[in-house]
Design a protein around this motif. Sequence first.
Motif, PDB file in Angstrom:
ATOM      1  N   ASN A  15      32.879   4.753  12.510  1.00 34.57           N
ATOM      2  CA  ASN A  15      33.048   3.313  12.311  1.00 34.57           C
ATOM      3  C   ASN A  15      31.983   2.724  11.386  1.00 34.57           C
ATOM      4  O   ASN A  15      32.126   1.601  10.925  1.00 34.57           O
ATOM      5  CB  ASN A  15      33.043   2.575  13.645  1.00 34.57           C
ATOM      6  N   CYS A  16      30.945   3.474  11.081  1.00 40.23           N
ATOM      7  CA  CYS A  16      29.911   3.025  10.149  1.00 40.23           C
ATOM      8  C   CYS A  16      30.320   3.216   8.692  1.00 40.23           C
ATOM      9  O   CYS A  16      29.579   2.832   7.791  1.00 40.23           O
ATOM     10  CB  CYS A  16      28.612   3.795  10.408  1.00 40.23           C
ATOM     11  N   PHE A  17      31.482   3.815   8.458  1.00 37.90           N
ATOM     12  CA  PHE A  17      31.918   4.139   7.100  1.00 37.90           C
ATOM     13  C   PHE A  17      33.226   3.439   6.766  1.00 37.90           C
ATOM     14  O   PHE A  17      34.127   3.377   7.593  1.00 37.90           O
ATOM     15  CB  PHE A  17      32.125   5.658   6.961  1.00 37.90           C
ATOM     16  N   ALA A  18      33.322   2.936   5.552  1.00 35.72           N
ATOM     17  CA  ALA A  18      34.573   2.355   5.065  1.00 35.72           C
ATOM     18  C   ALA A  18      35.585   3.475   4.856  1.00 35.72           C
ATOM     19  O   ALA A  18      35.222   4.631   4.610  1.00 35.72           O
ATOM     20  CB  ALA A  18      34.333   1.620   3.750  1.00 35.72           C
ATOM     21  N   ASN A  19      36.854   3.133   4.959  1.00 36.61           N
ATOM     22  CA  ASN A  19      37.908   4.133   4.749  1.00 36.61           C
ATOM     23  C   ASN A  19      37.848   4.747   3.362  1.00 36.61           C
ATOM     24  O   ASN A  19      38.237   5.897   3.169  1.00 36.61           O
ATOM     25  CB  ASN A  19      39.290   3.531   4.990  1.00 36.61           C
ATOM     26  N   ASP A  20      37.344   3.993   2.376  1.00 31.52           N
ATOM     27  CA  ASP A  20      37.256   4.507   1.010  1.00 31.52           C
ATOM     28  C   ASP A  20      35.840   4.971   0.652  1.00 31.52           C
ATOM     29  O   ASP A  20      35.476   5.074  -0.509  1.00 31.52           O
ATOM     30  CB  ASP A  20      37.746   3.468   0.010  1.00 31.52           C
ATOM     31  N   PHE A  21      35.046   5.291   1.666  1.00 28.73           N
ATOM     32  CA  PHE A  21      33.682   5.786   1.465  1.00 28.73           C
ATOM     33  C   PHE A  21      33.671   6.981   0.512  1.00 28.73           C
ATOM     34  O   PHE A  21      34.544   7.849   0.574  1.00 28.73           O
ATOM     35  CB  PHE A  21      33.084   6.205   2.821  1.00 28.73           C
ATOM     36  N   MET A  22      32.674   7.003  -0.369  1.00 29.08           N
ATOM     37  CA  MET A  22      32.478   8.147  -1.262  1.00 29.08           C
ATOM     38  C   MET A  22      31.020   8.589  -1.133  1.00 29.08           C
ATOM     39  O   MET A  22      30.111   7.824  -1.437  1.00 29.08           O
ATOM     40  CB  MET A  22      32.794   7.769  -2.705  1.00 29.08           C
ATOM     41  N   GLY A  23      30.818   9.782  -0.642  1.00 26.61           N
ATOM     42  CA  GLY A  23      29.479  10.347  -0.502  1.00 26.61           C
ATOM     43  C   GLY A  23      29.265  11.435  -1.522  1.00 26.61           C
ATOM     44  O   GLY A  23      30.020  12.407  -1.552  1.00 26.61           O
ATOM     45  N   GLU A  24      28.269  11.263  -2.368  1.00 24.87           N
ATOM     46  CA  GLU A  24      27.978  12.246  -3.412  1.00 24.87           C
ATOM     47  C   GLU A  24      26.739  13.030  -3.035  1.00 24.87           C
ATOM     48  O   GLU A  24      25.755  12.469  -2.569  1.00 24.87           O
ATOM     49  CB  GLU A  24      27.784  11.544  -4.747  1.00 24.87           C
ATOM     50  N   VAL A  33      31.931  13.933  -0.208  1.00 27.27           N
ATOM     51  CA  VAL A  33      32.809  13.478   0.858  1.00 27.27           C
ATOM     52  C   VAL A  33      33.565  12.246   0.385  1.00 27.27           C
ATOM     53  O   VAL A  33      32.977  11.334  -0.192  1.00 27.27           O
ATOM     54  CB  VAL A  33      31.990  13.117   2.122  1.00 27.27           C
ATOM     55  N   THR A  34      34.860  12.206   0.637  1.00 28.08           N
ATOM     56  CA  THR A  34      35.672  11.041   0.303  1.00 28.08           C
ATOM     57  C   THR A  34      36.417  10.594   1.544  1.00 28.08           C
ATOM     58  O   THR A  34      37.198  11.356   2.116  1.00 28.08           O
ATOM     59  CB  THR A  34      36.680  11.373  -0.821  1.00 28.08           C
ATOM     60  N   GLY A  35      36.149   9.367   1.988  1.00 30.85           N
ATOM     61  CA  GLY A  35      36.881   8.767   3.088  1.00 30.85           C
ATOM     62  C   GLY A  35      36.271   8.998   4.452  1.00 30.85           C
ATOM     63  O   GLY A  35      35.599   9.996   4.705  1.00 30.85           O
ATOM     64  N   VAL A  39      34.476  12.208   6.725  1.00 28.71           N
ATOM     65  CA  VAL A  39      33.217  12.068   7.462  1.00 28.71           C
ATOM     66  C   VAL A  39      33.430  12.566   8.890  1.00 28.71           C
ATOM     67  O   VAL A  39      32.626  13.337   9.423  1.00 28.71           O
ATOM     68  CB  VAL A  39      32.721  10.603   7.453  1.00 28.71           C
ATOM     69  N   ARG A  40      34.527  12.146   9.526  1.00 28.30           N
ATOM     70  CA  ARG A  40      34.833  12.574  10.897  1.00 28.30           C
ATOM     71  C   ARG A  40      34.929  14.095  10.972  1.00 28.30           C
ATOM     72  O   ARG A  40      34.327  14.729  11.853  1.00 28.30           O
ATOM     73  CB  ARG A  40      36.141  11.949  11.387  1.00 28.30           C
ATOM     74  N   ARG A  86      15.975  16.610   5.890  1.00 25.70           N
ATOM     75  CA  ARG A  86      15.698  15.219   5.532  1.00 25.70           C
ATOM     76  C   ARG A  86      16.583  14.856   4.366  1.00 25.70           C
ATOM     77  O   ARG A  86      16.890  15.687   3.526  1.00 25.70           O
ATOM     78  CB  ARG A  86      14.234  15.053   5.124  1.00 25.70           C
ATOM     79  N   GLY A  87      16.991  13.605   4.327  1.00 26.62           N
ATOM     80  CA  GLY A  87      17.821  13.173   3.224  1.00 26.62           C
ATOM     81  C   GLY A  87      17.902  11.668   3.172  1.00 26.62           C
ATOM     82  O   GLY A  87      17.509  10.969   4.091  1.00 26.62           O
ATOM     83  N   GLY A  88      18.442  11.191   2.082  1.00 29.26           N
ATOM     84  CA  GLY A  88      18.575   9.757   1.891  1.00 29.26           C
ATOM     85  C   GLY A  88      20.031   9.381   1.674  1.00 29.26           C
ATOM     86  O   GLY A  88      20.872  10.223   1.335  1.00 29.26           O
ATOM     87  N   SER A  89      20.330   8.134   1.912  1.00 28.78           N
ATOM     88  CA  SER A  89      21.670   7.620   1.648  1.00 28.78           C
ATOM     89  C   SER A  89      21.551   6.218   1.094  1.00 28.78           C
ATOM     90  O   SER A  89      20.620   5.481   1.402  1.00 28.78           O
ATOM     91  CB  SER A  89      22.517   7.629   2.924  1.00 28.78           C
ATOM     92  N   ALA A  90      22.496   5.859   0.252  1.00 25.12           N
ATOM     93  CA  ALA A  90      22.501   4.542  -0.379  1.00 25.12           C
ATOM     94  C   ALA A  90      23.846   3.867  -0.147  1.00 25.12           C
ATOM     95  O   ALA A  90      24.853   4.542   0.041  1.00 25.12           O
ATOM     96  CB  ALA A  90      22.235   4.667  -1.877  1.00 25.12           C
ATOM     97  N   ASN A  91      23.871   2.537  -0.180  1.00 25.03           N
ATOM     98  CA  ASN A  91      25.080   1.739  -0.001  1.00 25.03           C
ATOM     99  C   ASN A  91      25.757   1.986   1.326  1.00 25.03           C
ATOM    100  O   ASN A  91      26.971   1.903   1.444  1.00 25.03           O
ATOM    101  CB  ASN A  91      26.086   1.992  -1.129  1.00 25.03           C
ATOM    102  N   LEU A  92      25.005   2.293   2.345  1.00 26.34           N
ATOM    103  CA  LEU A  92      25.555   2.568   3.663  1.00 26.34           C
ATOM    104  C   LEU A  92      25.691   1.268   4.431  1.00 26.34           C
ATOM    105  O   LEU A  92      24.724   0.520   4.565  1.00 26.34           O
ATOM    106  CB  LEU A  92      24.639   3.540   4.393  1.00 26.34           C
ATOM    107  N   VAL A  93      26.877   0.979   4.924  1.00 26.59           N
ATOM    108  CA  VAL A  93      27.125  -0.241   5.690  1.00 26.59           C
ATOM    109  C   VAL A  93      27.512   0.162   7.105  1.00 26.59           C
ATOM    110  O   VAL A  93      28.438   0.938   7.312  1.00 26.59           O
ATOM    111  CB  VAL A  93      28.240  -1.081   5.051  1.00 26.59           C
ATOM    112  N   CYS A  94      26.794  -0.338   8.082  1.00 26.91           N
ATOM    113  CA  CYS A  94      27.088  -0.005   9.481  1.00 26.91           C
ATOM    114  C   CYS A  94      26.915  -1.268  10.308  1.00 26.91           C
ATOM    115  O   CYS A  94      25.892  -1.941  10.213  1.00 26.91           O
ATOM    116  CB  CYS A  94      26.145   1.084   9.962  1.00 26.91           C
ATOM    117  N   GLU A  95      27.924  -1.588  11.077  1.00 26.47           N
ATOM    118  CA  GLU A  95      27.846  -2.780  11.935  1.00 26.47           C
ATOM    119  C   GLU A  95      27.308  -2.411  13.289  1.00 26.47           C
ATOM    120  O   GLU A  95      27.467  -1.348  13.768  1.00 26.47           O
ATOM    121  CB  GLU A  95      29.227  -3.391  12.088  1.00 26.47           C
TER     122      GLU A  95
END
Length: 95
Positions: A15-24, A33-35, A39-40, A86-95
């Motif tokens: 639920n922290c990821f948009a359906n059109d999420f793109m992870g590079e 990862v796409t979608g 991710v699931r 360890r890693g980083g992520s950008a543009n991550l939206v989580c409610e």
Amino acid sequence: MEAAINAHDIDAFVNCFANDFMGEQPVHPKRNVTGAEQVRKNWTGIFAQVPDLQAKLVAHMIAGDMGWSEWHWQGKHINSTEFNMRGGSANLVCE
């Protein structure tokens, strides 16, 4: 997101990821990862392979509409080898 990972709550995590999420993954482009459903799939596998996985949010910053997070993940694989990443992520939206 940290609580969802540490609880291995795949629904809350996805639920922290948009359906059109793109992870590079620039270092590993075949792991992109796409979608949210991908991710699931990926994280269901991670939870199965690292049953004691724990995550720590090391740092987080928001500037305008950009967010950046640094993570540390630890645990043991089911074959008893260490998982320590360890890693980083950008543009991550989580409610």
